[in-house]
Design a protein around this motif. Sequence first.
Motif, mmCIF file in Angstrom:
data_model
loop_
_atom_site.group_PDB
_atom_site.id
_atom_site.type_symbol
_atom_site.label_atom_id
_atom_site.label_comp_id
_atom_site.label_asym_id
_atom_site.label_seq_id
_atom_site.Cartn_x
_atom_site.Cartn_y
_atom_site.Cartn_z
ATOM 1 N N PHE A 98 0.841 -1.200 0.000
ATOM 2 C CA PHE A 98 0.000 0.000 0.000
ATOM 3 C C PHE A 98 0.877 1.252 0.000
ATOM 4 O O PHE A 98 0.678 2.170 -0.803
ATOM 5 C CB PHE A 98 -0.932 -0.020 1.215
ATOM 6 C CG PHE A 98 -1.819 1.179 1.326
ATOM 7 C CD1 PHE A 98 -2.984 1.271 0.584
ATOM 8 C CD2 PHE A 98 -1.496 2.222 2.187
ATOM 9 C CE1 PHE A 98 -3.817 2.389 0.689
ATOM 10 C CE2 PHE A 98 -2.318 3.334 2.299
ATOM 11 C CZ PHE A 98 -3.480 3.413 1.555
ATOM 12 N N GLY A 123 -4.616 0.409 -4.521
ATOM 13 C CA GLY A 123 -4.555 0.987 -3.173
ATOM 14 C C GLY A 123 -5.785 0.639 -2.356
ATOM 15 O O GLY A 123 -5.681 0.279 -1.181
ATOM 16 N N ALA A 127 -5.738 -1.613 0.950
ATOM 17 C CA ALA A 127 -6.279 -1.088 2.206
ATOM 18 C C ALA A 127 -7.297 -2.061 2.788
ATOM 19 O O ALA A 127 -7.314 -2.300 4.003
ATOM 20 C CB ALA A 127 -6.922 0.285 1.975
#
Length: 153
Positions: A98, A123, A127
């Motif tokens: 990330f 991303g 997450a």
Amino acid sequence: MNSIRKTFGLATRTYRGLDWLAPLGDLLLRLYVANVFWKAGLVKIQSWSSTLYLFSEEYKVPLLAPEIAAYMGTGVELFFPVLLAFGLAGRLAAFVLFVFNIIAVVSYPTLNAAGLADHQLWGLLLALLVLRGPGKLSLDHLLWPRLQKRVGA
């Protein structure tokens, strides 16, 4: 009232089915994201001179010399996707990737809209893996209870 019960029963069976499939979804999610970064790492080691050129001329990694950034970036792309794919230290691997993903976006100022959208998707998925963990079909799920017993936590 009978139709409400039937609807509720159908919803309950549907939710149970989806709960049963969730570990497979977690695995597929991990494999998808790991594959993206793994392939990028393989491209970098296929032509090291091109990689060094890109890091010195195209990518502007903050605070690192281009050669060090090239070695570190390639190392991250080859090591952490393997951990993520197996779900070993899955949250750590997802977190490192990330952060790496953010650095990649910041370091490549001429990234086009499609490339930015890809990085945003990766991303978001990373997450999600950081927050939820690698799931039941992972080495973390298999090994963590044993490690806790050994350590006494």
